[in-house]
Design a protein around this motif. Sequence first.
Motif, PDB file in Angstrom:
ATOM      1  N   PHE A 153      -1.576 -12.852   4.457  1.00 24.60           N
ATOM      2  CA  PHE A 153      -0.756 -12.079   5.400  1.00 24.60           C
ATOM      3  C   PHE A 153      -1.213 -10.625   5.393  1.00 24.60           C
ATOM      4  CE2 PHE A 153       1.756 -15.772   4.507  1.00 24.60           C
ATOM      5  CZ  PHE A 153       2.508 -16.010   5.641  1.00 24.60           C
ATOM      6  N   ALA A 154      -0.885  -9.935   6.459  1.00 25.95           N
ATOM      7  CA  ALA A 154      -1.293  -8.533   6.610  1.00 25.95           C
ATOM      8  C   ALA A 154      -0.315  -7.567   5.955  1.00 25.95           C
ATOM      9  CB  ALA A 154      -1.440  -8.188   8.089  1.00 25.95           C
ATOM     10  N   ARG A 155       0.729  -8.074   5.337  1.00 26.41           N
ATOM     11  CA  ARG A 155       1.684  -7.204   4.634  1.00 26.41           C
ATOM     12  C   ARG A 155       2.157  -7.927   3.379  1.00 26.41           C
ATOM     13  NH1 ARG A 155       6.782  -9.182   5.047  1.00 26.41           N
ATOM     14  NH2 ARG A 155       7.257 -10.537   6.832  1.00 26.41           N
ATOM     15  N   ALA A 156       2.773  -7.173   2.502  1.00 18.50           N
ATOM     16  CA  ALA A 156       3.323  -7.752   1.272  1.00 18.50           C
ATOM     17  C   ALA A 156       4.608  -8.491   1.611  1.00 18.50           C
ATOM     18  CB  ALA A 156       3.576  -6.662   0.244  1.00 18.50           C
ATOM     19  N   LEU A 157       4.646  -9.773   1.317  1.00 15.58           N
ATOM     20  CA  LEU A 157       5.847 -10.563   1.574  1.00 15.58           C
ATOM     21  C   LEU A 157       6.913 -10.262   0.528  1.00 15.58           C
ATOM     22  CD1 LEU A 157       4.344 -14.048   2.530  1.00 15.58           C
ATOM     23  CD2 LEU A 157       4.875 -12.104   4.018  1.00 15.58           C
ATOM     24  N   HIS A 158       8.171 -10.404   0.951  1.00 17.09           N
ATOM     25  CA  HIS A 158       9.287 -10.253   0.025  1.00 17.09           C
ATOM     26  C   HIS A 158       9.436 -11.526  -0.810  1.00 17.09           C
ATOM     27  CE1 HIS A 158      10.148  -6.651   2.207  1.00 17.09           C
ATOM     28  NE2 HIS A 158      10.492  -7.292   3.320  1.00 17.09           N
ATOM     29  N   GLU A 159      10.138 -11.402  -1.900  1.00 16.79           N
ATOM     30  CA  GLU A 159      10.301 -12.539  -2.805  1.00 16.79           C
ATOM     31  C   GLU A 159      10.955 -13.720  -2.099  1.00 16.79           C
ATOM     32  OE1 GLU A 159      11.850 -13.467  -7.348  1.00 16.79           O
ATOM     33  OE2 GLU A 159      11.962 -11.452  -6.524  1.00 16.79           O
ATOM     34  N   ALA A 160      11.931 -13.463  -1.234  1.00 16.43           N
ATOM     35  CA  ALA A 160      12.587 -14.552  -0.515  1.00 16.43           C
ATOM     36  C   ALA A 160      11.611 -15.251   0.424  1.00 16.43           C
ATOM     37  CB  ALA A 160      13.784 -14.014   0.268  1.00 16.43           C
ATOM     38  N   SER A 199       2.626  -0.916 -10.809  1.00 13.18           N
ATOM     39  CA  SER A 199       2.206   0.044  -9.784  1.00 13.18           C
ATOM     40  C   SER A 199       0.705   0.254  -9.893  1.00 13.18           C
ATOM     41  CB  SER A 199       2.933   1.378  -9.957  1.00 13.18           C
ATOM     42  OG  SER A 199       2.630   1.932 -11.219  1.00 13.18           O
ATOM     43  N   MET A 200       0.073   0.451  -8.751  1.00  8.67           N
ATOM     44  CA  MET A 200      -1.369   0.603  -8.697  1.00  8.67           C
ATOM     45  C   MET A 200      -1.720   1.982  -8.155  1.00  8.67           C
ATOM     46  SD  MET A 200      -3.165  -2.172  -9.594  1.00  8.67           S
ATOM     47  CE  MET A 200      -3.061  -3.957  -9.736  1.00  8.67           C
ATOM     48  N   SER A 201      -2.728   2.595  -8.735  1.00  9.46           N
ATOM     49  CA  SER A 201      -3.169   3.903  -8.256  1.00  9.46           C
ATOM     50  C   SER A 201      -4.374   3.792  -7.343  1.00  9.46           C
ATOM     51  CB  SER A 201      -3.520   4.800  -9.454  1.00  9.46           C
ATOM     52  OG  SER A 201      -4.548   4.214 -10.232  1.00  9.46           O
ATOM     53  N   VAL A 202      -4.850   2.548  -7.103  1.00  4.55           N
ATOM     54  CA  VAL A 202      -5.991   2.341  -6.218  1.00  4.55           C
ATOM     55  C   VAL A 202      -5.573   1.414  -5.081  1.00  4.55           C
ATOM     56  CG1 VAL A 202      -7.652   2.656  -8.081  1.00  4.55           C
ATOM     57  CG2 VAL A 202      -6.853   0.360  -7.526  1.00  4.55           C
ATOM     58  N   THR A 203      -6.318   1.486  -3.995  1.00  2.11           N
ATOM     59  CA  THR A 203      -6.119   0.566  -2.880  1.00  2.11           C
ATOM     60  C   THR A 203      -7.434  -0.142  -2.602  1.00  2.11           C
ATOM     61  OG1 THR A 203      -6.666   2.307  -1.291  1.00  2.11           O
ATOM     62  CG2 THR A 203      -4.336   1.975  -1.798  1.00  2.11           C
ATOM     63  N   PRO A 204      -7.350  -1.372  -2.085  1.00  4.45           N
ATOM     64  CA  PRO A 204      -8.591  -2.121  -1.859  1.00  4.45           C
ATOM     65  C   PRO A 204      -9.488  -1.430  -0.852  1.00  4.45           C
ATOM     66  CG  PRO A 204      -6.668  -3.551  -1.700  1.00  4.45           C
ATOM     67  CD  PRO A 204      -6.164  -2.158  -1.730  1.00  4.45           C
ATOM     68  N   ARG A 205     -10.748  -1.326  -1.196  1.00  6.79           N
ATOM     69  CA  ARG A 205     -11.730  -0.731  -0.302  1.00  6.79           C
ATOM     70  C   ARG A 205     -12.460  -1.832   0.455  1.00  6.79           C
ATOM     71  NH1 ARG A 205     -17.201   2.532  -2.166  1.00  6.79           N
ATOM     72  NH2 ARG A 205     -18.079   2.810  -0.083  1.00  6.79           N
ATOM     73  N   ALA A 211       0.821  -1.211   0.000  1.00  7.26           N
ATOM     74  CA  ALA A 211       0.000   0.000   0.000  1.00  7.26           C
ATOM     75  C   ALA A 211       0.857   1.265   0.000  1.00  7.26           C
ATOM     76  CB  ALA A 211      -0.934  -0.004   1.209  1.00  7.26           C
ATOM     77  N   ASP A 212       2.003   1.227   0.686  1.00  9.40           N
ATOM     78  CA  ASP A 212       2.857   2.412   0.737  1.00  9.40           C
ATOM     79  C   ASP A 212       3.487   2.711  -0.611  1.00  9.40           C
ATOM     80  OD1 ASP A 212       2.290   2.759   3.414  1.00  9.40           O
ATOM     81  OD2 ASP A 212       3.964   1.479   4.061  1.00  9.40           O
ATOM     82  N   GLN A 213       3.977   1.653  -1.256  1.00 14.52           N
ATOM     83  CA  GLN A 213       4.646   1.827  -2.544  1.00 14.52           C
ATOM     84  C   GLN A 213       3.683   1.767  -3.729  1.00 14.52           C
ATOM     85  OE1 GLN A 213       7.921   2.520  -2.685  1.00 14.52           O
ATOM     86  NE2 GLN A 213       7.951   2.476  -0.418  1.00 14.52           N
ATOM     87  N   GLN A 214       2.423   1.411  -3.458  1.00 17.06           N
ATOM     88  CA  GLN A 214       1.438   1.240  -4.541  1.00 17.06           C
ATOM     89  C   GLN A 214       1.946   0.247  -5.582  1.00 17.06           C
ATOM     90  OE1 GLN A 214      -1.892   3.301  -4.928  1.00 17.06           O
ATOM     91  NE2 GLN A 214      -1.329   2.776  -2.835  1.00 17.06           N
ATOM     92  N   ALA A 215       2.605  -0.832  -5.086  1.00 16.56           N
ATOM     93  CA  ALA A 215       3.234  -1.813  -5.976  1.00 16.56           C
ATOM     94  C   ALA A 215       2.542  -3.158  -5.827  1.00 16.56           C
ATOM     95  CB  ALA A 215       4.718  -1.944  -5.652  1.00 16.56           C
TER      96      ALA A 215
END
Length: 638
Positions: A128-135, A86-92, A59-63
């Motif tokens: 998960f509550a956050r975007a996981l890293h690729e690793a 990149s996304m210009s919207v966030t889930p509502r 959400a912070d990076q819109q990625a």
Amino acid sequence: GVVQGLLSKWSQDSGYALVIGEGGDLGLWIGDGQQTQKLYTGAALRSRQWYFVAATFDADQQATRLYQIPLSNYAIEPTSAVVEQSMSVTPRENDAPLLIAALTSETVGKRTVARGLYNGKIDSPRIFARALHEAELERLKVDVSPAEIGKKDLLAVWEFADDIPSSKVTDNGPHLLHGVAINMPTRAVTGHKWDNSEHDFKRALTHYSAIHFHDDDLEDAGWETDFVWKIPEGTRSGFYAAHLRFGDQQDYVPFFVRPKRGTATAKAAILVPTMTYLAYANERMPGFELYKKNITSHKIEKDPLDFYLAEHPEFAMSIYDLHSDGSGCCYSSRLRPIVNMRPNYRMWLVDSARHLGAELYLVDWLEAKGFEYDVITDEDLHHEGKDLLAHYLVVMTGTHPEYWTTPMMTGLEEYLQDGGRLMYLGANGYYWVTALDEERPHVVEVRRGTGGTRAWNSAPGEHYHSTTGELGGLWRHRGKAPNQIVGVGFTSEGWDSPTPGFKRQPGSFDPRAAFIFEGVGADEVIGNFGLSLGGAAGDEIDRVDYALGSPPHTLLLATASGYTRKYMPVIEDYLELSATMLDKQDPRVRADMVYFETPNDGAVFSASAITWCGSLSHNNYNNNVSRITENVLRRFLE
């Protein structure tokens, strides 16, 4: 060509959804209620291939990133893809339920209906509550515990290997977001970890961490009750139907009235093969054109009810049919309209009645002859066992008691050991191992295995019933061939007409069998007439086989043989194929009428053909099929 939801919380351009897109590739939808942005991998997924798929949104990076990784060892993998945008919207936020194997839901009447249904397996979904890293995703892909990757960020960990026999979908995450499996998607199926080392899901649950979803699954049609009829005190046990009329249309909805539990009103009973009715419920006849060309020489036509069924795919299918993704249908439910379970339904293969309608030939004969009888069902036997049968001197089967559960088999065997008398008035009985769901007793399950005369094969590793945990397939392959119970077992099926009649064999002249043939001439051909295929020895037929367990004192009374090549041997009798099989008919293609005694003055008479009862009424009930059946019933009632 259609969008299928994998995991979604989506409603009116709001929320998020992981999907398979119209092009067959993985996609992610994000909506803020005003607009939707979509990201796709652009590489169509390959059918019947396990993939590790994931979507992340920062959400912070819109990625946003999408991962579509085949779990294969191929040197070249054109379906592998990792894309980002990149996304210009966030889930509502929305009030939609979180769905697995569906995209959206809506309320229709009192029901919640899902749309965008998925066909295929899903294994181990996590949020998960956050975007996981690729690793971190790479660690998830190799089955590292989600808690090790980010325990404080873990929202949900659904484990499909838990509670397999039930409808519960268990969340082992911190919030216990348990779900419910709707419409009986297939459980006890191999997951992405399955390595061929174990075939019983109960012994390796981690290998069975998937559910197989189908867009045409149906457990309960959810129809509202229109009327209730309370059975009046003193109502006679028997076959009944609710006769419905609307304008020039009419329908007969069948049901059975049994005696009150623990009682009987007659010395004889018809055991109605309701498990078989459910197995064939709404059979959609995938082999109709093949049969029409190759299996029979007489004209076959679909019943008007078959055309009606074709217009209503929502009534679902039989366990002889395939789901829309090509996998076999292993569950059937009675909580839906069953179009081909009607007294006026005529099956296209036999020119006449089969199943419920064929049982009515026996009912008609009993009424014409003045015999008293009760009506009980497979389901009663499953739940009550020998105690149900113990009230009766004689139990008469239906014409095709093919599907039997373990409690049913045990109950019948104990009844015969205690002196019960059985009239097996059909064929291809006691054939498929069948399971009745304890949580949902309106559902039967059949796992075909890879043997027997069958409509489809169970997938590797999926031969055990999800509802009971027992091995499926043929009873014969479980060491309990029907020959052990009724002296005969399935040997051939065909639908050519007319069928040959039975000819008496030396066993029919044994003093033990004299009562059976009173009034029947030594040279009479038995049953070369009838309503079904022109004779009493047609459709599916059984033979005596001492190697398969026919009791050594079994009397072979009569045999029908000389069938055309349109009567094919059962495939389980062959170990290999050869050109010589085409030269002449296999001598095992025959119908054997048999009789033998059981302990404590019990006995078994087996007619060994599905069409036997279709000949009872010939010549105003004055014929040798009727005479033999009456002779046996009267003696068994003594």
